[in-house]
Write a protein that holds these residues in place. Sequence first.
Motif, PDB file in Angstrom:
ATOM      1  N   ILE A  27       0.844  -1.201   0.000  1.00  0.00           N
ATOM      2  CA  ILE A  27       0.000   0.000   0.000  1.00  0.00           C
ATOM      3  C   ILE A  27       0.875   1.246   0.000  1.00  0.00           C
ATOM      4  N   TRP A  28       1.916   1.246   0.821  1.00  0.00           N
ATOM      5  CA  TRP A  28       2.822   2.390   0.872  1.00  0.00           C
ATOM      6  C   TRP A  28       3.530   2.579  -0.473  1.00  0.00           C
ATOM      7  N   ARG A  30       2.587   1.581  -3.427  1.00  0.00           N
ATOM      8  CA  ARG A  30       1.619   2.038  -4.426  1.00  0.00           C
ATOM      9  C   ARG A  30       1.266   3.504  -4.219  1.00  0.00           C
ATOM     10  N   SER A  31       1.126   3.910  -2.990  1.00  0.00           N
ATOM     11  CA  SER A  31       0.812   5.308  -2.698  1.00  0.00           C
ATOM     12  C   SER A  31       1.906   6.227  -3.226  1.00  0.00           C
ATOM     13  N   MET A  32       3.147   5.830  -3.028  1.00  0.00           N
ATOM     14  CA  MET A  32       4.265   6.636  -3.522  1.00  0.00           C
ATOM     15  C   MET A  32       4.217   6.739  -5.050  1.00  0.00           C
ATOM     16  N   MET A  34       1.554   6.418  -6.970  1.00  0.00           N
ATOM     17  CA  MET A  34       0.386   7.186  -7.415  1.00  0.00           C
ATOM     18  C   MET A  34       0.518   8.669  -7.106  1.00  0.00           C
ATOM     19  N   MET A  35       1.251   8.997  -6.068  1.00  0.00           N
ATOM     20  CA  MET A  35       1.444  10.418  -5.763  1.00  0.00           C
ATOM     21  C   MET A  35       2.292  11.101  -6.832  1.00  0.00           C
ATOM     22  N   ALA A  41       0.837   6.547 -12.708  1.00  0.00           N
ATOM     23  CA  ALA A  41      -0.079   6.495 -11.569  1.00  0.00           C
ATOM     24  C   ALA A  41      -1.450   5.995 -11.996  1.00  0.00           C
ATOM     25  N   ALA A  45      -3.301   2.586 -10.606  1.00  0.00           N
ATOM     26  CA  ALA A  45      -4.638   2.595  -9.989  1.00  0.00           C
ATOM     27  C   ALA A  45      -5.553   1.586 -10.670  1.00  0.00           C
TER      28      ALA A  45
END
Length: 100
Positions: A27-28, A30-32, A34-35, A41, A45
Motif C-alpha cells: 500500500i505504501w 503504491r501510494s508513492m 500514485m502520488m 499512476a 490505480a
Amino acid sequence: MTRKTPANPAQVAFDSWMLGLEAANVIWLRSMRMMGGGALAEREAKRMVSEKVSAGASLPFALWPLMIGGAQPEAVANKTLAHYRKPVRANKRRLSRARK
C-alpha cells in the motif's frame, strides 16, 4: 507457501499478521507511485482495482476443493493466506524495483 499439514491457530494468526505487514508495505509503495501522478499512476490505480477484483473472485474457486473435502478450518485459512500472499509478494517485488 501453502503448508502440507494444517497449522495450529497461533501459526495461522502469525501468518495473517505477516501478510498484513506485507500488504501495508505494498500500500505504501503504491501510494508513492500514485502520488507521482501521470500515466504511470493511472495505470497503477487501474491495475490495483483489477487485481483486487480478480483475487476476490477467484478465491471461492481456489477453496472449493477444500470445502467439499471437509478440510479443517486451519487448512482453509492457510489456502486463503497463500492465495492472497502470492499477488502481494509479486506486487512488492514489482513496486520495489528501481524505475529506469
